[in-house]
Design an enzyme around this catalytic site. Structure first.
Site, mmCIF file in Angstrom:
data_model
loop_
_atom_site.group_PDB
_atom_site.id
_atom_site.type_symbol
_atom_site.label_atom_id
_atom_site.label_comp_id
_atom_site.label_asym_id
_atom_site.label_seq_id
_atom_site.Cartn_x
_atom_site.Cartn_y
_atom_site.Cartn_z
ATOM 1 N N PRO A 1 -5.819 -42.724 20.263
ATOM 2 C CA PRO A 1 -6.311 -41.800 19.241
ATOM 3 C C PRO A 1 -7.595 -41.056 19.625
ATOM 4 C CG PRO A 1 -6.865 -44.048 18.641
ATOM 5 C CD PRO A 1 -6.042 -44.130 19.906
ATOM 6 N N CYS A 2 -7.473 -40.139 20.541
ATOM 7 C CA CYS A 2 -8.620 -39.358 20.990
ATOM 8 C C CYS A 2 -9.199 -38.515 19.861
ATOM 9 C CB CYS A 2 -8.251 -38.499 22.197
ATOM 10 S SG CYS A 2 -6.755 -37.530 21.993
#
Length: 187
Positions: A136-137
């Site tokens: 989850p950048c």
């Protein structure tokens, strides 16, 4: 052999690519299907479109649920982390620990991997993340509540849209209603 599949989500068509029992890439929506297909075939020129196998179907269901606002932790999905450079792998390992609705800064990630001062390098690693949404950048922000960049189509707007779906706070500042009591006023 490498395979891929496109699937609809609340924010538009996404894609997953896999080889064997590992996800080798994920893709967030593009402005249209043709652009999405071009990008995916550039990333995975040997992959062919195929019906999803069981673990890919499960991953698609979980990604859909997350993008519909259901809290989902995708860290258990089988991604091919071994294919990432060592520094990036450390960054992705930290990003995988950020739960939906929470955020860290690039600097905080740098500290957690034992490299304070490497915030810019963290940003570069996240910018080349092959598994956006799974790693989850979008949950990693710049200092001071600023959004930082986002390399998916739609850029920062897509990042903010995903954070809004997850009901994430993007700042340490209290929200407009954050200071209200959690109970009704007594009569």
């Amino acid at each position: 052999m490498q395979h891929f599949v496109f699937f609809d989500t609340a924010i538009g068509p996404c894609a997953l690519a896999w080889q064997g029992e590992r996800i080798i890439g994920a893709q967030l929506p593009e402005r249209d299907e043709e652009t999405a297909r071009r990008r995916l075939t550039r990333r995975f020129p040997e992959a062919s479109e195929d019906a999803p196998v069981a673990f890919i179907t499960s991953a698609m269901d979980e990604i859909r649920a997350l993008l519909e606002g259901q809290p989902r932790d995708l860290a258990h999905l089988p991604i091919d982390l071994d294919s990432a450079p060592a520094f990036n792998r450390k960054v992705y390992d930290v990003a995988l620990t950020i739960p939906p609705g929470e955020t860290l800064t690039y600097g905080e990630v740098a500290v957690r991997i034992g490299e304070p001062g490497a915030a810019r390098a963290v940003g570069m690693a996240l910018g080349s993340n092959p598994w956006p949404i799974i790693v989850p950048c979008h949950r990693v922000l710049a200092a001071g509540g600023k959004t930082g960049g986002f390399s998916a189509d739609g850029g920062v707007e897509t990042k903010l849209r995903m954070l809004t779906i997850e009901k994430a706070r993007t700042s340490a500042e209290p929200s407009l209603f954050g200071a209200l009591p959690l109970e009704a006023r007594r009569r």
